[in-house]
Design a protein around this motif. Sequence first.
Motif, short mmCIF file in Angstrom:
data_model
loop_
_atom_site.label_atom_id
_atom_site.label_comp_id
_atom_site.label_asym_id
_atom_site.label_seq_id
_atom_site.Cartn_x
_atom_site.Cartn_y
_atom_site.Cartn_z
N LEU A 216 32.12 37.14 46.96
CA LEU A 216 33.41 36.49 47.16
C LEU A 216 33.74 35.60 45.96
O LEU A 216 34.88 35.63 45.45
CB LEU A 216 33.38 35.65 48.44
N TYR A 217 32.78 34.83 45.50
CA TYR A 217 33.02 33.94 44.37
C TYR A 217 33.37 34.73 43.10
O TYR A 217 34.21 34.31 42.30
CB TYR A 217 31.81 33.05 44.12
N GLU A 218 32.71 35.86 42.91
CA GLU A 218 33.01 36.69 41.75
C GLU A 218 34.43 37.25 41.83
O GLU A 218 35.16 37.31 40.83
CB GLU A 218 32.00 37.83 41.64
N ARG A 219 34.85 37.64 43.03
CA ARG A 219 36.21 38.12 43.22
C ARG A 219 37.23 37.00 42.95
O ARG A 219 38.29 37.25 42.37
CB ARG A 219 36.38 38.66 44.65
N ILE A 220 36.90 35.79 43.36
CA ILE A 220 37.79 34.66 43.10
C ILE A 220 37.94 34.44 41.60
O ILE A 220 39.05 34.28 41.08
CB ILE A 220 37.24 33.39 43.79
N ASN A 221 36.83 34.44 40.88
CA ASN A 221 36.88 34.22 39.43
C ASN A 221 37.74 35.28 38.74
O ASN A 221 38.56 34.98 37.87
CB ASN A 221 35.48 34.21 38.84
N LYS A 222 37.56 36.53 39.15
CA LYS A 222 38.33 37.62 38.54
C LYS A 222 39.80 37.53 38.90
O LYS A 222 40.68 37.83 38.09
CB LYS A 222 37.75 38.97 38.96
#
Length: 326
Positions: A216-222
């Motif tokens: 989820l955090y990686e999707r937020i950053n992207k």
Amino acid sequence: MSRSACSKKIPVLVIFAPTACGKTAAVSRLFSDNSSSPFSQKAEIINADSMQVYKGLNIGTAKPDPSFLSHLPHHLIDIVSPKEQFGTGEFVRLADAAAEDIYSRGKLPVVCGGTAFYIRNFLYGLPVTPEADPLIRKNLQARLAAEGGEALRRELEGIDPESASKINQNDDYRVVRALEVYYSSGKPLSFYELPSTFRSGYSFCILNLERPREELYERINKRVELMFSQGLVDEVKNLLASGVSPSDPGMQAIGYREFFMSGSGFPHSYTEADIEYFNRLIQRDSRHYAKRQLTFFKPIKEAVCIPADSFNSMEDKIGQFFNQFT
């Protein structure tokens, strides 16, 4: 879909997920008119994102674009100016009207979003709090102008830390309201709890879409990086040029307020280093917000947790619910 003799309640599907989890992809796959799902064209969406109600806040709120909306009708998007306050009471009132309208036309109302307190109040109803005292409110607003929002927030943290912890940074409206409740009644806002049972008149099916935290955090950053490539900086500048102020309610949203937190002089003077700083701030604040979203929605035990990409599981659960009213 029709009101059957066995049920006089309006069926409402509720889909909750934290930011960037994949809510738009899910409802598109399930309900869009160009989907192969058995529920294609059988539902309309009631937006439960507190910042997508604002006109002009498009990129920073990941608002569905007009092309997508042409394939799946949405309600409560682009309905107020960023200069206006839009609270939970307004949301519940308008969501009620939308749900009744959608169901009256033979479709399934789907409340979908990530603003947990909107959804919780829609499910349980609004807590009964004291009516506004004009004199107390006027005094608090004068203090806000003179002392600043941070001073009032610290005051609220001392009086009602539970309520303060649930209010976003820079959300001066809700800080003032919480203080107003306390000074009007002698009791903290957290004293006025939500009802413990769902509202009558509705039958709810609640889906909580999930992803592993790191994913989820990686999707937020992207997503934040994509927002900048799509023109987020120009969107913020255009809002300011149209007369919107950094202190207006809409500009308190994550993705907008960060532009005014660094002391860079935006939009009159800023550097590429400032833009990178804004990017990191928005990523950080979005990750923190996602964590708060999950915490605030957790008490709803009736929610069924489903992985955000498990569309077959969603269809099965929705089918069981849908068939009760057809």
